[in-house]
Design a protein around this motif. Sequence first.
Motif, PDB file in Angstrom:
ATOM      1  N   VAL A  35       0.833  -1.203   0.000  1.00 44.12           N
ATOM      2  CA  VAL A  35       0.000   0.000   0.000  1.00 44.12           C
ATOM      3  C   VAL A  35       0.871   1.258   0.000  1.00 44.12           C
ATOM      4  CG1 VAL A  35      -1.721   1.275   1.347  1.00 44.12           C
ATOM      5  CG2 VAL A  35      -1.916  -1.206   1.107  1.00 44.12           C
ATOM      6  N   GLU A  36       1.980   1.200   0.755  1.00 46.82           N
ATOM      7  CA  GLU A  36       2.868   2.367   0.867  1.00 46.82           C
ATOM      8  C   GLU A  36       3.480   2.767  -0.474  1.00 46.82           C
ATOM      9  OE1 GLU A  36       2.864   0.078   4.728  1.00 46.82           O
ATOM     10  OE2 GLU A  36       2.962  -0.417   2.615  1.00 46.82           O
ATOM     11  N   MET A  37       3.478   1.849  -1.430  1.00 46.48           N
ATOM     12  CA  MET A  37       4.041   2.142  -2.751  1.00 46.48           C
ATOM     13  C   MET A  37       2.941   2.243  -3.816  1.00 46.48           C
ATOM     14  SD  MET A  37       7.454  -0.273  -2.627  1.00 46.48           S
ATOM     15  CE  MET A  37       7.993   0.150  -4.285  1.00 46.48           C
ATOM     16  N   GLY A  38       1.696   2.403  -3.371  1.00 44.06           N
ATOM     17  CA  GLY A  38       0.600   2.601  -4.298  1.00 44.06           C
ATOM     18  C   GLY A  38      -0.145   1.349  -4.708  1.00 44.06           C
ATOM     19  N   GLY A  39       0.191   0.216  -4.118  1.00 48.67           N
ATOM     20  CA  GLY A  39      -0.483  -1.039  -4.463  1.00 48.67           C
ATOM     21  C   GLY A  39      -1.633  -1.348  -3.531  1.00 48.67           C
ATOM     22  N   ASN A  40      -2.229  -2.515  -3.744  1.00 46.61           N
ATOM     23  CA  ASN A  40      -3.344  -2.917  -2.879  1.00 46.61           C
ATOM     24  C   ASN A  40      -2.880  -3.738  -1.680  1.00 46.61           C
ATOM     25  OD1 ASN A  40      -2.919  -5.566  -3.794  1.00 46.61           O
ATOM     26  ND2 ASN A  40      -4.625  -5.515  -5.234  1.00 46.61           N
ATOM     27  N   GLY A  41      -1.627  -4.192  -1.681  1.00 44.23           N
ATOM     28  CA  GLY A  41      -1.087  -4.931  -0.550  1.00 44.23           C
ATOM     29  C   GLY A  41      -1.700  -6.292  -0.322  1.00 44.23           C
ATOM     30  N   GLU A  42      -2.378  -6.839  -1.332  1.00 38.94           N
ATOM     31  CA  GLU A  42      -3.084  -8.103  -1.153  1.00 38.94           C
ATOM     32  C   GLU A  42      -2.255  -9.331  -1.521  1.00 38.94           C
ATOM     33  OE1 GLU A  42      -6.945  -7.871  -2.963  1.00 38.94           O
ATOM     34  OE2 GLU A  42      -7.467  -6.088  -1.803  1.00 38.94           O
ATOM     35  N   GLY A  43      -0.977  -9.208  -1.489  1.00 37.24           N
ATOM     36  CA  GLY A  43      -0.073 -10.322  -1.726  1.00 37.24           C
ATOM     37  C   GLY A  43       1.241 -10.007  -1.044  1.00 37.24           C
ATOM     38  N   THR A  44       2.167 -10.932  -1.113  1.00 34.28           N
ATOM     39  CA  THR A  44       3.484 -10.660  -0.551  1.00 34.28           C
ATOM     40  C   THR A  44       4.266  -9.827  -1.561  1.00 34.28           C
ATOM     41  OG1 THR A  44       5.362 -11.634   0.605  1.00 34.28           O
ATOM     42  CG2 THR A  44       4.637 -12.769  -1.399  1.00 34.28           C
ATOM     43  N   ASN A  45       5.465  -9.417  -1.197  1.00 37.59           N
ATOM     44  CA  ASN A  45       6.275  -8.617  -2.104  1.00 37.59           C
ATOM     45  C   ASN A  45       7.737  -9.046  -1.988  1.00 37.59           C
ATOM     46  OD1 ASN A  45       7.633  -6.801  -0.050  1.00 37.59           O
ATOM     47  ND2 ASN A  45       5.499  -6.308   0.373  1.00 37.59           N
ATOM     48  N   PRO A  46       8.562  -8.662  -2.953  1.00 32.05           N
ATOM     49  CA  PRO A  46       9.960  -9.100  -2.935  1.00 32.05           C
ATOM     50  C   PRO A  46      10.708  -8.721  -1.661  1.00 32.05           C
ATOM     51  CG  PRO A  46       9.408  -8.232  -5.088  1.00 32.05           C
ATOM     52  CD  PRO A  46       8.231  -7.939  -4.186  1.00 32.05           C
ATOM     53  N   GLU A  47      10.379  -7.586  -1.064  1.00 29.27           N
ATOM     54  CA  GLU A  47      11.084  -7.172   0.152  1.00 29.27           C
ATOM     55  C   GLU A  47      10.752  -8.103   1.315  1.00 29.27           C
ATOM     56  OE1 GLU A  47      11.358  -4.619  -2.883  1.00 29.27           O
ATOM     57  OE2 GLU A  47       9.401  -4.907  -1.929  1.00 29.27           O
ATOM     58  N   GLN A  48       9.495  -8.550   1.409  1.00 30.22           N
ATOM     59  CA  GLN A  48       9.128  -9.497   2.464  1.00 30.22           C
ATOM     60  C   GLN A  48       9.837 -10.829   2.260  1.00 30.22           C
ATOM     61  OE1 GLN A  48       4.865  -9.370   1.925  1.00 30.22           O
ATOM     62  NE2 GLN A  48       4.599  -8.148   3.781  1.00 30.22           N
ATOM     63  N   LEU A  49       9.901 -11.279   1.020  1.00 38.24           N
ATOM     64  CA  LEU A  49      10.579 -12.543   0.725  1.00 38.24           C
ATOM     65  C   LEU A  49      12.072 -12.437   1.048  1.00 38.24           C
ATOM     66  CD1 LEU A  49       8.768 -13.363  -2.616  1.00 38.24           C
ATOM     67  CD2 LEU A  49       8.398 -14.469  -0.395  1.00 38.24           C
ATOM     68  N   PHE A  50      12.683 -11.306   0.689  1.00 39.89           N
ATOM     69  CA  PHE A  50      14.097 -11.084   0.980  1.00 39.89           C
ATOM     70  C   PHE A  50      14.327 -11.035   2.489  1.00 39.89           C
ATOM     71  CE2 PHE A  50      17.907  -8.309   1.265  1.00 39.89           C
ATOM     72  CZ  PHE A  50      18.783  -9.085   0.534  1.00 39.89           C
ATOM     73  N   ALA A  51      13.431 -10.349   3.219  1.00 38.05           N
ATOM     74  CA  ALA A  51      13.566 -10.250   4.676  1.00 38.05           C
ATOM     75  C   ALA A  51      13.494 -11.639   5.324  1.00 38.05           C
ATOM     76  CB  ALA A  51      12.481  -9.341   5.254  1.00 38.05           C
ATOM     77  N   ALA A  52      12.549 -12.456   4.891  1.00 36.88           N
ATOM     78  CA  ALA A  52      12.418 -13.805   5.452  1.00 36.88           C
ATOM     79  C   ALA A  52      13.659 -14.639   5.154  1.00 36.88           C
ATOM     80  CB  ALA A  52      11.174 -14.491   4.898  1.00 36.88           C
ATOM     81  N   GLY A  53      14.141 -14.574   3.926  1.00 38.83           N
ATOM     82  CA  GLY A  53      15.326 -15.332   3.548  1.00 38.83           C
ATOM     83  C   GLY A  53      16.562 -14.886   4.304  1.00 38.83           C
ATOM     84  N   TYR A  54      16.757 -13.569   4.396  1.00 38.11           N
ATOM     85  CA  TYR A  54      17.941 -13.045   5.080  1.00 38.11           C
ATOM     86  C   TYR A  54      17.893 -13.413   6.562  1.00 38.11           C
ATOM     87  CZ  TYR A  54      21.939  -9.754   5.340  1.00 38.11           C
ATOM     88  OH  TYR A  54      23.191  -9.168   5.480  1.00 38.11           O
TER      89      TYR A  54
END
Length: 140
Positions: A35-54
Amino acid sequence: MKILYTAEALATGAGRNGHARTSDGKLDVDLAMPVEMGGNGEGTNPEQLFAAGYAACFHSALQMIARQEKADISDSAVGARVGIGPTDAGGFGLAVTLEVTLPKLSAEQARELTEKAHQVCPYSNATRGNIEVTLEVSED
């Protein structure tokens, strides 16, 4: 470098508003701009995936160092915050904060183990010199 394992994933659709799936099907997610980047936020995003992996990778590196040093890191945890924003060069960049909790160690021991893990973690090695990574260490 001798490759021990290779992960494979495919992104389809509209990039950040698409779909991602690993070749083995264990990760199969819809993607959406936050949402903060103009989306609907109804899915995951690359930053969340990167955070989980890291976070997971760094925690494994921390456990390896703790075994070598015979340090008790039971009840430990690693959290990752991945931020994205525009760079001065006109593109976008990432910044990472790793929050390391080591309740069984003194502040000095916790910081020392965290710094050592940062030297061996594959994510840390991949990002070193490319993005800002901040280490925050707590005892609880």
